[in-house]
Design a protein around this motif. Structure first.
Motif, short mmCIF file in Angstrom:
data_model
loop_
_atom_site.label_atom_id
_atom_site.label_comp_id
_atom_site.label_asym_id
_atom_site.label_seq_id
_atom_site.Cartn_x
_atom_site.Cartn_y
_atom_site.Cartn_z
N GLU A 184 -24.15 135.06 -47.20
CA GLU A 184 -25.24 134.56 -48.04
C GLU A 184 -25.38 135.52 -49.22
O GLU A 184 -26.15 136.48 -49.17
CB GLU A 184 -26.54 134.47 -47.24
N LEU A 185 -24.62 135.25 -50.26
CA LEU A 185 -24.54 136.16 -51.38
C LEU A 185 -25.38 135.70 -52.56
O LEU A 185 -25.47 134.51 -52.86
CB LEU A 185 -23.09 136.32 -51.84
N LYS A 186 -25.98 136.67 -53.23
CA LYS A 186 -26.69 136.42 -54.48
C LYS A 186 -26.19 137.44 -55.50
O LYS A 186 -26.17 138.64 -55.21
CB LYS A 186 -28.20 136.56 -54.30
N VAL A 187 -25.77 136.97 -56.66
CA VAL A 187 -25.38 137.89 -57.73
C VAL A 187 -26.66 138.38 -58.41
O VAL A 187 -27.38 137.61 -59.03
CB VAL A 187 -24.46 137.19 -58.75
N VAL A 188 -26.93 139.66 -58.25
CA VAL A 188 -28.14 140.23 -58.84
C VAL A 188 -27.96 140.43 -60.34
O VAL A 188 -28.82 140.07 -61.14
CB VAL A 188 -28.48 141.58 -58.17
N CYS A 189 -26.84 141.01 -60.73
CA CYS A 189 -26.56 141.20 -62.15
C CYS A 189 -25.10 141.58 -62.35
O CYS A 189 -24.40 141.92 -61.40
CB CYS A 189 -27.47 142.28 -62.76
N ILE A 190 -24.66 141.49 -63.58
CA ILE A 190 -23.33 141.94 -63.98
C ILE A 190 -23.54 143.07 -64.98
O ILE A 190 -24.16 142.88 -66.03
CB ILE A 190 -22.51 140.80 -64.60
N LEU A 191 -23.07 144.26 -64.64
CA LEU A 191 -23.32 145.45 -65.44
C LEU A 191 -22.47 145.46 -66.71
O LEU A 191 -21.53 144.67 -66.86
CB LEU A 191 -23.05 146.70 -64.61
N GLU A 192 -22.82 146.35 -67.64
CA GLU A 192 -22.12 146.44 -68.90
C GLU A 192 -20.63 146.75 -68.72
O GLU A 192 -19.80 146.34 -69.51
CB GLU A 192 -22.77 147.51 -69.80
N ASN A 193 -20.30 147.49 -67.67
CA ASN A 193 -18.90 147.85 -67.43
C ASN A 193 -18.14 146.75 -66.68
O ASN A 193 -16.97 146.93 -66.33
CB ASN A 193 -18.80 149.17 -66.68
N GLY A 194 -18.80 145.62 -66.43
CA GLY A 194 -18.15 144.49 -65.77
C GLY A 194 -18.33 144.44 -64.27
O GLY A 194 -17.96 143.46 -63.62
N GLU A 195 -18.91 145.50 -63.67
CA GLU A 195 -19.14 145.49 -62.23
C GLU A 195 -20.18 144.44 -61.85
O GLU A 195 -21.12 144.19 -62.60
CB GLU A 195 -19.61 146.87 -61.75
N VAL A 196 -19.99 143.84 -60.68
CA VAL A 196 -20.90 142.79 -60.20
C VAL A 196 -21.72 143.35 -59.05
O VAL A 196 -21.17 143.84 -58.06
CB VAL A 196 -20.10 141.56 -59.73
#
Length: 222
Positions: free
Chosen positions: A154-166
């Motif tokens: 049960e995954l939720k993408v919280v954010c995508i950082l400036e360096n591309g990390e998820v």
């Protein structure tokens, strides 16, 4: 049913939007911090969504509804269908949520044994041809990383950082970061079995929240 929070630049007002289900319509309750009051709108529409928290971008909140992305403009409280979800050929993806980063919308699917976990970016707002898949992760590897069975992810993408990390949240118990360049994971939080948290993001701004002053029509800074 679903909710969201955002900034209306037209009226310079922060708003909370809360949708509830009526007998035959959707009741959207809008709270204005500037007026310190609620206003209710009625919509005769089917607005079912799997991702309850709306994603704010371009002055509107966004949800996935019935094979498309639906937006709610905070200025006029109008719902609009922005663009169909990405076409994935013969692969049957169940899209789970929408998020934003670097002024673009991203969507991601619900991983199963038959599909990978993927993230798509809409490079040009409102243009369906601009959908591009940017991340694909094996469901088995992802399940091992968060110590879960594949069919219980049960995954939720919280954010995508400036360096591309998820940054991803699993069941409010595991917060993990994935680097698509090195294809490596990094555990941020790994709680105990009974622990539960909710991860969220914030946007730094110089615009202070303003609320109606008590007993009058003026305003004050918080």
């Amino acid at each position: 049913m679903f909710h969201g929070f955002g900034y209306d630049s037209l009226t310079e007002d922060y708003k909370i939007m809360l949708a509830t289900e009526g007998p035959s319509e959707v009741m959207m309750n809008a709270f204005s911090l500037k007026r310190n009051s609620w206003r209710t709108y009625e919509y005769l529409a089917d607005l079912r969504t799997t991702d309850q928290q709306g994603c704010f971008l371009n002055g509107a909140l966004h949800w996935i509804t019935s094979g498309t992305i639906t937006s709610l403009d905070l200025a006029d409280a109008e719902f609009k269908e922005i663009v169909p979800l990405p076409y994935c050929g013969n692969t049957d993806y169940s899209f789970e949520g929408v998020t934003s980063a670097r002024n673009c919308l991203y969507v991601y699917n619900d991983p199963t044994e038959d599909t990978e976990f993927c993230i798509w970016i809409m490079k040009e707002y409102g243009v369906k041809e601009s959908w591009t898949r940017v991340i694909k992760i094996s469901s088995e590897i992802l399940a091992q990383q968060v110590c879960a069975e594949v069919d219980k992810l049960e995954l939720k993408v919280v954010c995508i950082l400036e360096n591309g990390e998820v940054l991803m949240d699993h069941e409010g118990k595991v917060l993990v970061s994935y680097n698509p360049k090195t294809r490596t994971f990094r555990n941020i939080i790994k709680g105990k079995e009974d622990d539960e948290f909710q991860a969220t993001t914030y946007l730094e701004t110089l615009v202070s929240p303003v609320t109606a002053a008590e007993g009058g029509g003026g305003a004050k800074n918080m």
